[in-house]
Design a protein around this motif. Sequence first.
Motif, PDB file in Angstrom:
ATOM      1  N   LYS A  97      -1.716  30.464  42.132  1.00 37.07           N
ATOM      2  CA  LYS A  97      -0.836  30.016  41.054  1.00 37.07           C
ATOM      3  C   LYS A  97       0.202  31.087  40.729  1.00 37.07           C
ATOM      4  CE  LYS A  97      -2.188  30.443  36.762  1.00 37.07           C
ATOM      5  NZ  LYS A  97      -2.962  30.270  35.518  1.00 37.07           N
ATOM      6  N   LEU A  98       1.422  30.656  40.484  1.00 39.56           N
ATOM      7  CA  LEU A  98       2.466  31.524  39.940  1.00 39.56           C
ATOM      8  C   LEU A  98       2.574  31.227  38.457  1.00 39.56           C
ATOM      9  CD1 LEU A  98       5.278  31.174  42.656  1.00 39.56           C
ATOM     10  CD2 LEU A  98       3.460  32.900  42.515  1.00 39.56           C
ATOM     11  N   TYR A  99       2.625  32.273  37.648  1.00 43.44           N
ATOM     12  CA  TYR A  99       2.750  32.073  36.202  1.00 43.44           C
ATOM     13  C   TYR A  99       4.114  31.475  35.862  1.00 43.44           C
ATOM     14  CZ  TYR A  99      -1.529  34.770  35.667  1.00 43.44           C
ATOM     15  OH  TYR A  99      -2.836  35.205  35.733  1.00 43.44           O
ATOM     16  N   PRO A 100       4.198  30.744  34.748  1.00 36.55           N
ATOM     17  CA  PRO A 100       5.438  30.025  34.412  1.00 36.55           C
ATOM     18  C   PRO A 100       6.680  30.898  34.335  1.00 36.55           C
ATOM     19  CG  PRO A 100       3.632  29.215  33.064  1.00 36.55           C
ATOM     20  CD  PRO A 100       3.098  30.393  33.814  1.00 36.55           C
ATOM     21  N   GLY A 101       6.532  32.179  33.996  1.00 37.63           N
ATOM     22  CA  GLY A 101       7.697  33.048  33.910  1.00 37.63           C
ATOM     23  C   GLY A 101       8.221  33.535  35.245  1.00 37.63           C
ATOM     24  N   THR A 102       7.499  33.233  36.312  1.00 42.77           N
ATOM     25  CA  THR A 102       7.895  33.703  37.642  1.00 42.77           C
ATOM     26  C   THR A 102       9.102  32.917  38.140  1.00 42.77           C
ATOM     27  OG1 THR A 102       5.615  34.303  38.189  1.00 42.77           O
ATOM     28  CG2 THR A 102       7.158  34.041  40.029  1.00 42.77           C
ATOM     29  N   THR A 103      10.200  33.615  38.361  1.00 40.09           N
ATOM     30  CA  THR A 103      11.361  32.975  38.977  1.00 40.09           C
ATOM     31  C   THR A 103      11.491  33.338  40.456  1.00 40.09           C
ATOM     32  OG1 THR A 103      12.694  34.754  37.991  1.00 40.09           O
ATOM     33  CG2 THR A 103      12.730  32.623  36.897  1.00 40.09           C
ATOM     34  N   ASP A 148       1.234  38.030  34.344  1.00 34.18           N
ATOM     35  CA  ASP A 148       1.765  37.398  33.130  1.00 34.18           C
ATOM     36  C   ASP A 148       2.414  38.482  32.270  1.00 34.18           C
ATOM     37  OD1 ASP A 148       2.323  36.045  30.807  1.00 34.18           O
ATOM     38  OD2 ASP A 148       0.330  35.160  30.595  1.00 34.18           O
ATOM     39  N   LEU A 149       3.670  38.792  32.589  1.00 40.89           N
ATOM     40  CA  LEU A 149       4.334  39.931  31.959  1.00 40.89           C
ATOM     41  C   LEU A 149       4.538  39.746  30.462  1.00 40.89           C
ATOM     42  CD1 LEU A 149       6.801  41.079  34.729  1.00 40.89           C
ATOM     43  CD2 LEU A 149       5.177  42.538  33.516  1.00 40.89           C
ATOM     44  N   ASP A 150       4.777  38.520  30.018  1.00 43.75           N
ATOM     45  CA  ASP A 150       4.925  38.304  28.570  1.00 43.75           C
ATOM     46  C   ASP A 150       3.678  38.764  27.842  1.00 43.75           C
ATOM     47  OD1 ASP A 150       7.400  37.260  29.026  1.00 43.75           O
ATOM     48  OD2 ASP A 150       6.886  35.186  28.525  1.00 43.75           O
ATOM     49  N   ALA A 151       2.520  38.426  28.383  1.00 45.65           N
ATOM     50  CA  ALA A 151       1.261  38.805  27.746  1.00 45.65           C
ATOM     51  C   ALA A 151       1.066  40.314  27.758  1.00 45.65           C
ATOM     52  CB  ALA A 151       0.089  38.118  28.444  1.00 45.65           C
ATOM     53  N   PHE A 152       1.394  40.966  28.868  1.00 43.52           N
ATOM     54  CA  PHE A 152       1.167  42.408  28.949  1.00 43.52           C
ATOM     55  C   PHE A 152       2.173  43.204  28.121  1.00 43.52           C
ATOM     56  CE2 PHE A 152      -1.517  41.211  32.501  1.00 43.52           C
ATOM     57  CZ  PHE A 152      -2.596  42.065  32.317  1.00 43.52           C
ATOM     58  N   GLN A 184      -4.400  37.406  40.041  1.00 41.97           N
ATOM     59  CA  GLN A 184      -3.881  38.520  39.245  1.00 41.97           C
ATOM     60  C   GLN A 184      -4.894  38.953  38.186  1.00 41.97           C
ATOM     61  OE1 GLN A 184      -1.025  39.813  40.190  1.00 41.97           O
ATOM     62  NE2 GLN A 184      -0.313  38.146  41.504  1.00 41.97           N
ATOM     63  N   ILE A 185      -4.677  40.103  37.589  1.00 38.98           N
ATOM     64  CA  ILE A 185      -5.501  40.588  36.494  1.00 38.98           C
ATOM     65  C   ILE A 185      -5.435  39.598  35.336  1.00 38.98           C
ATOM     66  CG2 ILE A 185      -3.598  42.051  35.679  1.00 38.98           C
ATOM     67  CD1 ILE A 185      -5.671  44.002  34.594  1.00 38.98           C
ATOM     68  N   ASP A 186      -6.587  39.294  34.751  1.00 37.76           N
ATOM     69  CA  ASP A 186      -6.680  38.354  33.643  1.00 37.76           C
ATOM     70  C   ASP A 186      -6.203  39.045  32.359  1.00 37.76           C
ATOM     71  OD1 ASP A 186      -7.763  36.890  31.370  1.00 37.76           O
ATOM     72  OD2 ASP A 186      -9.024  35.803  32.800  1.00 37.76           O
ATOM     73  N   ALA A 187      -5.083  38.589  31.812  1.00 36.15           N
ATOM     74  CA  ALA A 187      -4.474  39.257  30.655  1.00 36.15           C
ATOM     75  C   ALA A 187      -5.400  39.246  29.436  1.00 36.15           C
ATOM     76  CB  ALA A 187      -3.144  38.599  30.308  1.00 36.15           C
ATOM     77  N   ALA A 188      -6.095  38.146  29.201  1.00 38.38           N
ATOM     78  CA  ALA A 188      -6.995  38.063  28.047  1.00 38.38           C
ATOM     79  C   ALA A 188      -8.136  39.062  28.174  1.00 38.38           C
ATOM     80  CB  ALA A 188      -7.532  36.642  27.904  1.00 38.38           C
ATOM     81  N   PRO A 240       1.570  52.345  26.467  1.00 42.32           N
ATOM     82  CA  PRO A 240       2.559  52.093  27.514  1.00 42.32           C
ATOM     83  C   PRO A 240       2.014  51.187  28.615  1.00 42.32           C
ATOM     84  CG  PRO A 240       1.728  54.340  27.652  1.00 42.32           C
ATOM     85  CD  PRO A 240       1.215  53.773  26.368  1.00 42.32           C
ATOM     86  N   VAL A 241       2.863  50.285  29.081  1.00 42.46           N
ATOM     87  CA  VAL A 241       2.533  49.417  30.208  1.00 42.46           C
ATOM     88  C   VAL A 241       3.237  49.963  31.448  1.00 42.46           C
ATOM     89  CG1 VAL A 241       2.768  47.106  31.193  1.00 42.46           C
ATOM     90  CG2 VAL A 241       2.213  47.389  28.754  1.00 42.46           C
TER      91      VAL A 241
END
Length: 449
Positions: free
Chosen positions: A322-328, A183-187, A155-159, A197-198
């Motif tokens: 890898k799936l980010y921790p927020g991924t359900t 990583d939606l929390d970060a974006f 995925q795109i690197d949020a940092a 806007p995102v």
Amino acid sequence: MSSPFNRRKFISSAAIIGTGLAVGVPHIVSAGTPTARPAILGGPKAHSGTFPSWPVEEAIEENGLTEVLRSKKWGRLDGVRMAKFETAYSKLLGVKHSLGVSSGTSALTTILGALDIGPGDEVVIPVYTFVATYNVVVLNYALPILVDTDIESFQIDAAKAKAALTAQTKVIMPVHIGGSPVDLDAFVAMGKQHNIPVVEDACQAHLAEWKGVKVGNYGLAGAFSFQSSKNLNCAEGGAVTTNSDDFITNCYTFHNQGQGGRSTSFSTGVGTRGTNLRLTEFQGSLLLSQMTRVVEQSNRRWENAQYLSRLLQEIPGITPAKLYPGTTKSAYHLYMFRYDKSRFAGLSREKFLRALSAEGVPNSAGYGQMNKSAYVTALATNKHYLKIYGEKTMKEWLERNQCPQNDVLTSTQSVWFFQNMLLGTKNDMEQIAEAIGKIQKYAAEIARK
């Protein structure tokens, strides 16, 4: 052919493994009998059958299309099915508004049009994505800022996305590649902090979830594709989703030639730009039919992908994305993993993929280095862009687009499987792992072939 895996033994081990690598758990991936050889070396295929075909169609699709044909109301302006689909799709995603459009590209075009993106604006996008994400920015003569990849997630690197923001950034447009959430929390935090806007490019991510909420709910808007390979499809089509009453009105107006109502007229519209990106009643009917099985298909992909990941994590040199921790939940439009040739006796990825194909396992190396392609680098000498931005800015733009992690991922590591493969059985998943196990066992011999 029957699989040599002991599923009961695996499930017992999987309880220990979880989603990470197990310590002290026996290596359970078997190459079959001790004398089994890879198909590319003359042995039997690990997967001798076929994976489910795509798309799935039954009588409900045929009957729905016939009803539209006989109704003589084939377009959304005088029909009812597109409106029904938009209501149903909104309910499915838990979002307030949906707007059907003619493609996923059209969904992004509509969103950027409603935001009045144009020359001088910058839009942050991932380098690892289908070229449509880039095209919609360039069609508005805005500047696409290509951001490097988080190599572990694809995925795109949020940092790095945050570091790429400037005073000219008008949209942050992450893509849920393969159907797995960024990583939606970060974006979301990034957009709020900088008042930008995102826009979620969710074209591959039907029914993917972040913290129990479907993607397409988190940004100002989401864009979905219904192209024929997608998990929900009508050959060509797309949708815009949003929870903003004002924004969906602007999107409807833009996609309907600037006409704000539910019909066209002979007068000009509102705003300053618009076009025709409407979807037909035929596609609306197909989507309504396809939705009758989309949840079950989504659940099956998720379950099979989790099972396959646990199997593949037991093979040294194979690392599922890898799936980010927020991924359900991931939509798993693509099943992506990294290949490490050093654990396969130096066998190149290209020979690995050929050996996999010989085992009856379709695959792809995936996206390449878009930032280095002639299609993209030529933008620096495009006469319109030189007129708008100047030669100095366009040279700097090329320098900004360096993506070293993506270079590593795409040149030697990335491997894809496809969503229809995940509609198969657990035995299919076991045979995929068996195929890779066979290849690893005989990697040195395959490398010499």
